[in-house]
Scaffold this motif. Structure first.
Motif, mmCIF file in Angstrom:
data_model
loop_
_atom_site.group_PDB
_atom_site.id
_atom_site.type_symbol
_atom_site.label_atom_id
_atom_site.label_comp_id
_atom_site.label_asym_id
_atom_site.label_seq_id
_atom_site.Cartn_x
_atom_site.Cartn_y
_atom_site.Cartn_z
ATOM 1 N N PHE A 264 61.607 36.374 28.933
ATOM 2 C CA PHE A 264 60.696 35.247 29.181
ATOM 3 C C PHE A 264 60.511 34.527 27.848
ATOM 4 C CE2 PHE A 264 59.571 38.417 32.369
ATOM 5 C CZ PHE A 264 59.515 37.654 33.531
ATOM 6 N N PRO A 265 60.274 33.213 27.885
ATOM 7 C CA PRO A 265 60.116 32.488 26.611
ATOM 8 C C PRO A 265 58.909 32.975 25.814
ATOM 9 C CG PRO A 265 59.636 31.045 28.503
ATOM 10 C CD PRO A 265 60.199 32.319 29.050
ATOM 11 N N ASP A 266 57.838 33.366 26.525
ATOM 12 C CA ASP A 266 56.643 33.917 25.859
ATOM 13 C C ASP A 266 55.823 34.670 26.904
ATOM 14 O OD1 ASP A 266 55.109 31.972 27.273
ATOM 15 O OD2 ASP A 266 55.734 30.507 25.768
ATOM 16 N N LEU A 267 54.771 35.346 26.428
ATOM 17 C CA LEU A 267 53.971 36.176 27.351
ATOM 18 C C LEU A 267 53.231 35.350 28.404
ATOM 19 C CD1 LEU A 267 52.255 39.087 25.386
ATOM 20 C CD2 LEU A 267 54.097 39.225 27.074
ATOM 21 N N GLN A 268 52.866 34.104 28.038
ATOM 22 C CA GLN A 268 52.174 33.246 29.007
ATOM 23 C C GLN A 268 53.017 33.057 30.268
ATOM 24 O OE1 GLN A 268 51.895 32.865 25.723
ATOM 25 N NE2 GLN A 268 50.682 31.049 25.210
ATOM 26 N N HIS A 269 54.334 33.061 30.085
ATOM 27 C CA HIS A 269 55.220 32.822 31.236
ATOM 28 C C HIS A 269 55.659 34.121 31.912
ATOM 29 C CE1 HIS A 269 55.487 28.909 29.218
ATOM 30 N NE2 HIS A 269 55.673 28.462 30.448
ATOM 31 N N HIS A 270 55.073 35.237 31.519
ATOM 32 C CA HIS A 270 55.468 36.502 32.153
ATOM 33 C C HIS A 270 55.018 36.514 33.615
ATOM 34 C CE1 HIS A 270 56.260 40.666 32.958
ATOM 35 N NE2 HIS A 270 56.973 40.687 31.848
ATOM 36 N N ASN A 271 55.804 37.162 34.481
ATOM 37 C CA ASN A 271 55.491 37.101 35.922
ATOM 38 C C ASN A 271 54.723 38.325 36.446
ATOM 39 O OD1 ASN A 271 57.446 39.094 36.173
ATOM 40 N ND2 ASN A 271 59.013 37.739 37.027
ATOM 41 N N LEU A 272 54.093 39.104 35.553
ATOM 42 C CA LEU A 272 53.338 40.283 35.998
ATOM 43 C C LEU A 272 52.300 39.919 37.064
ATOM 44 C CD1 LEU A 272 52.604 43.300 35.667
ATOM 45 C CD2 LEU A 272 51.043 42.617 33.838
ATOM 46 N N GLY A 273 51.542 38.840 36.829
ATOM 47 C CA GLY A 273 50.517 38.422 37.793
ATOM 48 C C GLY A 273 51.130 38.090 39.143
ATOM 49 N N ARG A 274 52.285 37.441 39.103
ATOM 50 C CA ARG A 274 52.970 37.069 40.347
ATOM 51 C C ARG A 274 53.423 38.315 41.121
ATOM 52 N NH1 ARG A 274 58.108 33.086 40.189
ATOM 53 N NH2 ARG A 274 58.582 33.301 42.416
ATOM 54 N N GLN A 302 47.646 42.248 24.931
ATOM 55 C CA GLN A 302 48.336 40.973 24.670
ATOM 56 C C GLN A 302 48.684 40.254 25.968
ATOM 57 O OE1 GLN A 302 51.362 40.444 21.732
ATOM 58 N NE2 GLN A 302 50.684 42.163 20.479
ATOM 59 N N THR A 303 49.123 40.995 26.976
ATOM 60 C CA THR A 303 49.517 40.355 28.242
ATOM 61 C C THR A 303 48.307 39.777 28.959
ATOM 62 O OG1 THR A 303 51.288 41.959 28.413
ATOM 63 C CG2 THR A 303 50.801 40.705 30.390
ATOM 64 N N PHE A 304 47.199 40.524 28.945
ATOM 65 C CA PHE A 304 45.992 40.006 29.612
ATOM 66 C C PHE A 304 45.458 38.778 28.882
ATOM 67 C CE2 PHE A 304 44.252 42.836 33.058
ATOM 68 C CZ PHE A 304 45.426 43.528 33.253
ATOM 69 N N ALA A 305 45.497 38.807 27.551
ATOM 70 C CA ALA A 305 45.014 37.645 26.791
ATOM 71 C C ALA A 305 45.887 36.422 27.065
ATOM 72 C CB ALA A 305 44.997 37.968 25.296
ATOM 73 N N ALA A 306 47.181 36.637 27.188
ATOM 74 C CA ALA A 306 48.107 35.501 27.353
ATOM 75 C C ALA A 306 48.104 34.943 28.769
ATOM 76 C CB ALA A 306 49.526 35.928 26.969
ATOM 77 N N THR A 307 47.881 35.806 29.767
ATOM 78 C CA THR A 307 48.061 35.358 31.153
ATOM 79 C C THR A 307 46.752 35.163 31.901
ATOM 80 O OG1 THR A 307 48.217 37.631 31.932
ATOM 81 C CG2 THR A 307 50.297 36.538 31.362
ATOM 82 N N GLY A 308 45.649 35.618 31.317
ATOM 83 C CA GLY A 308 44.366 35.444 32.000
ATOM 84 C C GLY A 308 44.106 36.446 33.110
ATOM 85 N N LEU A 309 44.868 37.516 33.164
ATOM 86 C CA LEU A 309 44.564 38.562 34.148
ATOM 87 C C LEU A 309 43.208 39.193 33.803
ATOM 88 C CD1 LEU A 309 48.043 40.376 34.468
ATOM 89 C CD2 LEU A 309 47.072 38.636 35.985
ATOM 90 N N GLY A 310 42.535 39.793 34.802
ATOM 91 C CA GLY A 310 41.190 40.341 34.580
ATOM 92 C C GLY A 310 41.053 41.784 35.035
ATOM 93 N N ALA A 311 39.790 42.191 35.208
ATOM 94 C CA ALA A 311 39.493 43.601 35.487
ATOM 95 C C ALA A 311 40.104 44.080 36.806
ATOM 96 C CB ALA A 311 37.981 43.809 35.512
ATOM 97 N N THR A 312 40.160 43.194 37.797
ATOM 98 C CA THR A 312 40.736 43.598 39.088
ATOM 99 C C THR A 312 42.192 44.019 38.915
ATOM 100 O OG1 THR A 312 39.281 42.045 40.184
ATOM 101 C CG2 THR A 312 41.148 42.827 41.465
ATOM 102 N N GLN A 313 42.925 43.216 38.148
ATOM 103 C CA GLN A 313 44.341 43.533 37.907
ATOM 104 C C GLN A 313 44.480 44.770 37.010
ATOM 105 O OE1 GLN A 313 43.115 40.392 37.526
ATOM 106 N NE2 GLN A 313 44.240 39.169 39.036
ATOM 107 N N ALA A 314 43.544 44.923 36.071
ATOM 108 C CA ALA A 314 43.589 46.106 35.193
ATOM 109 C C ALA A 314 43.481 47.370 36.044
ATOM 110 C CB ALA A 314 42.464 46.052 34.173
#
Ligand code: ADE
Ligand code: ZN
Length: 347
Positions: A264-274, A302-314
């Motif tokens: 991925f070009p950077d962590l913001q574009h990572h597809n973990l949330g998807r 780092q991934t949570f900071a970059a993608t905006g994932l939260g406690a539910t995803q954690a």
């Protein structure tokens, strides 16, 4: 499947990510070899490495793709000779894992990297297994070993490796498939994996890291693996995503690795949330933490900071890691209970 907890303030998320118990299901032990230990072992064993020092070696960790990393990774592993070397490497990782609240670690090792240099299978497994046993006793970390076949080598080489491992099968829980992916589809190892399956070993494989969704399909349908390592390319195939969700096949995702190897070009574009949104059993792991800039908690923060994932995803990711582990049902439930306790404290 989901927990019902009250919202947790965003500023407490890093502490929660660090404190929550988790399983690490995708860690190559040779990828935990820090430059300092590489140089210490190089001196201890009188093996020269073509870098002037720790800083010069670290500067070489600028990768453009998987192969550019693997070339340096195999060079780094060349300093490992004795069972004590393997013990020291694994112990250093397990201490860091314990500090990151890893309760269960399922650790990959690449025996062909060592046997090709004249190091015995017994030496490799003895050192790693002793460290795993000590981790349970001294750190309270449950640790187990998964033998990986190098996919750039032949089927015959893999069969020979399995033969060499035969006396030690009680010290490994399963087999995996790693190294250069593109051009080495899972089918190449169909017969080896069939044999391992007959031996009662758990089966996993790297697929869809750089390679196409077709490799994920064949890892599932030909190799009959229980987990997919990486698998991030699966989003390119809607039918595959449905299959992974339907069969609850865990994906051992490694965000910092994907960033470092330019998946991925950077962590913001990572597809973990998807992946999570699509209902997949995704997990977070460090892959080769000494090379990619961080251990498991660093991957989470780092991934949570970059993608905006939260406690539910954690919560979901930690829970998925226990569900996807090869521990027994009792252990899984105990670890999920511990997870629930930590989340309750953060509410
Ligand atoms: N061996 C160590 N790390 C690897 C990765 N990310 N992909 C394939 N093989 C590996
Ligand atoms: Zn890997």
């Amino acid at each position: 499947m989901t927990n019902t907890f009250r919202p947790i303030a965003a500023d407490r998320l890093p502490a929660l990510l660090a404190a929550m118990p988790k399983a690490e299901l995708h860690i190559h032990i040779e990828g935990s070899l820090e430059p300092e230990l590489i140089f210490a072992l190089s001196q201890r064993n009188g093996i020269a490495i073509p870098y002037a020092g720790v800083e010069e070696l670290r500067r070489a960790y600028a990768f453009t793709n998987l192969q550019s990393f693997l070339d340096i990774y195999y060079a780094g592993a060349s300093v490992l000779i004795t069972a004590q070397d393997f013990y020291d490497m694994a112990w250093a990782y397990l201490r860091k894992a314990a500090a990151d609240n890893v309760a269960r670690a399922e650790i990959f090792f690449d025996p062909q990297t060592h046997t090709a240099r004249g190091v015995d299978m017994a030496t490799v497994i003895d050192g790693l297994h002793r460290a795993c046993a000590d981790a349970q006793k001294q750190l309270g970390v449950s640790a187990a070993l998964i033998l990986c076949f190098l996919r750039h080598l032949s089927e015959e080489d893999a069969f020979q490796t399995l033969e060499q491992a035969q006396p030690f099968l009680d010290k490994i829980i399963g087999v995996g498939l790693d190294s250069s992916e593109v051009g080495h589809p899972p089918e190449k190892f169909a017969r080896v994996f069939a044999r391992c399956r007959a031996l009662g070993l758990h089966l996993v494989a790297h697929a869809g890291e750089e390679g196409p969704p077709a490799y994920v399909w064949s890892a599932l349908d030909v190799l009959k693996v229980e987990r997919i390592d990486h698998g991030v390319q699966s989003v390119r195939d809607a039918a595959l995503m449905q299959r992974l969700a339907r069969d609850r096949i865990p994906l051992t995702v490694c965000p910092l690795s994907n960033q470092k190897l330019c998946v991925f070009p950077d962590l913001q574009h990572h597809n973990l949330g998807r992946l999570l949104e699509a209902g997949l059993v995704a997990t977070v792991n460090s892959d080769d933490p000494a090379y990619f800039g961080g251990y498991i908690n660093e991957n989470f923060t780092q991934t949570f900071a970059a993608t905006g994932l939260g406690a539910t995803q954690a919560y979901q990711l930690a829970r998925n890691s226990f569900e996807g582990s090869f521990g027994d049902a009792t252990q899984k439930q105990q670890l999920i209970d511990r997870l629930d306790e930590v989340f309750a404290k953060f509410e």
